[in-house]
Design an enzyme around this catalytic site. Structure first.
Site, PDB file in Angstrom:
ATOM      1  N   LYS A  22      39.458  47.267  29.475  1.00 61.71           N
ATOM      2  CA  LYS A  22      40.227  48.253  30.253  1.00 61.71           C
ATOM      3  C   LYS A  22      41.449  47.611  30.900  1.00 61.71           C
ATOM      4  CE  LYS A  22      36.795  49.215  33.027  1.00 61.71           C
ATOM      5  NZ  LYS A  22      35.750  48.338  32.488  1.00 61.71           N
ATOM      6  N   ARG A  97      34.358  56.318  39.225  1.00 55.52           N
ATOM      7  CA  ARG A  97      33.152  55.907  38.511  1.00 55.52           C
ATOM      8  C   ARG A  97      31.852  56.390  39.122  1.00 55.52           C
ATOM      9  NH1 ARG A  97      35.180  49.995  37.785  1.00 55.52           N
ATOM     10  NH2 ARG A  97      33.201  48.982  37.790  1.00 55.52           N
ATOM     11  N   ARG A 135      35.820  35.201  30.045  1.00 57.21           N
ATOM     12  CA  ARG A 135      37.029  35.637  30.776  1.00 57.21           C
ATOM     13  C   ARG A 135      37.450  34.628  31.848  1.00 57.21           C
ATOM     14  NH1 ARG A 135      36.977  41.464  32.951  1.00 57.21           N
ATOM     15  NH2 ARG A 135      34.943  40.807  33.726  1.00 57.21           N
ATOM     16  N   ARG A 168      35.490  35.199  37.661  1.00 52.73           N
ATOM     17  CA  ARG A 168      35.127  36.208  38.664  1.00 52.73           C
ATOM     18  C   ARG A 168      33.685  36.017  39.126  1.00 52.73           C
ATOM     19  NH1 ARG A 168      37.189  41.937  36.298  1.00 52.73           N
ATOM     20  NH2 ARG A 168      35.133  42.496  37.074  1.00 52.73           N
ATOM     21  N   ARG A 179      25.805  45.489  36.435  1.00 50.95           N
ATOM     22  CA  ARG A 179      27.089  46.179  36.208  1.00 50.95           C
ATOM     23  C   ARG A 179      26.960  47.186  35.062  1.00 50.95           C
ATOM     24  NH1 ARG A 179      31.105  41.440  35.433  1.00 50.95           N
ATOM     25  NH2 ARG A 179      32.640  43.100  35.181  1.00 50.95           N
TER      26      ARG A 179
END
Ligand code: AP5
Ligand code: MG
Length: 224
Positions: A22, A97, A135, A168, A179
């Site tokens: 996203k 969300r 990431r 993160r 999540r």
């Protein structure tokens, strides 16, 4: 007329599970359309980075992969969407969300009179785990890298602003399950709210290369 040729682009909402891409796509699409990317995740991380009261409140929840309360998130988003750079439209990344957020957004979009396009980037479990664990994020400019697919030129250094890249706090393997649960149980059900209003959810295959996904989304926006 394609919406991209119009003065008002309207609201583009990008859904997708954690790691779907996203943020990566939102940045590019927003830049190409000349509208801001509004990511509640980025905004909350910025509050954490600046050690504000909101940031301190959010820290434990983020690290545990849990969603932040609707009231806080709605207030953050409302203030951001009232900025002058949002007048022509904006791209929502990771917002709304929950049921409590979608009602708020719906009222907001109605009052702004924005045309809305809803997109879901789809991706399988194995690929999203690979993406999340690979990431690396620039805490200064928000650029997103991946040690597998988009490595920076110099290991752990941002190509754009040369800050040291970070992992993160919610990208730890033990947090990813929570999540995903939040996405499946709290976010996916709100698709029904859009469908009931006659909005189509445009599904995009997110496992393709970044460039292919970008062209797919951009092509879609150009057609509708
Ligand atoms: P948020 O920051 O929104 O995270 P998320 O939804 O879990 O999604 P991610 O940012 O992890 O993934 P992404 O889809 O953006 O993927 P990316 O482009 O980075 O939210 C974080 C937390 O904040 C929440 O858990 C919650 O606590 C809180 N929060 C935020 N919004 C909230 C709200 N509205 N309400 C309540 N709480 C909220 O890509 C992933 C990796 O893959 C990158 O390394 C990238 O380089 C790579 N990649 C991307 N595309 C490709 C490709 N096509 N091929 C190969 N690699 C790719
Ligand atoms: Mg993101």
């Amino acid at each position: 007329m394609s919406r991209l040729a119009e003065d008002r682009i309207g609201a583009i909402i990008i859904f997708g599970p954690p790691g779907a891409g996203k943020g990566t796509q939102a940045r590019r699409i927003a830049a190409r359309c000349g509208i801001p990317q509004v990511s509640t995740g980025d905004m909350i991380r910025d509050e954490m980075h600046r050690e504000t009261e909101l940031g301190r409140k959010a820290q434990n929840k983020i690290a545990a992969g849990k969603l932040i309360g609707d009231e806080l998130v709605n207030a953050l988003a409302t203030a951001r969407l009232a900025q002058p750079d949002c007048e022509r439209g904006f791209l929502l990344d990771g917002y709304p969300r929950t049921a409590g957020q979608v009602g708020h957004v719906d009222r907001l979009l109605q009052s702004l009179g924005h045309r809305t396009t809803v997109i879901e980037i789809q991706i399988g479990y194995n690929e999203l785990i690979r993406r999340i664990t690979g990431r690396r994020l620039c805490p200064k400019c928000g650029a997103i890298f991946n040690i597998h697919s988009q490595p920076p030129a110099i290991s752990d250094v941002c190509d754009v602003c040369h800050a040291r890249l970070v992992v993160r706090t919610d990208d730890r393997a033990e947090v990813i399950g929570e999540r995903l649960r939040a996405y499946e149980e709290e976010t996916r059900p709100i698709f029904e709210v859009f469908r009931n209003k006659g909005e189509m959810i445009h599904a995009v295959q997110g496992e393709e290369a970044e460039e292919v996904v970008f062209e797919t989304i951009f092509g879609l926006l150009d057609r509708i």
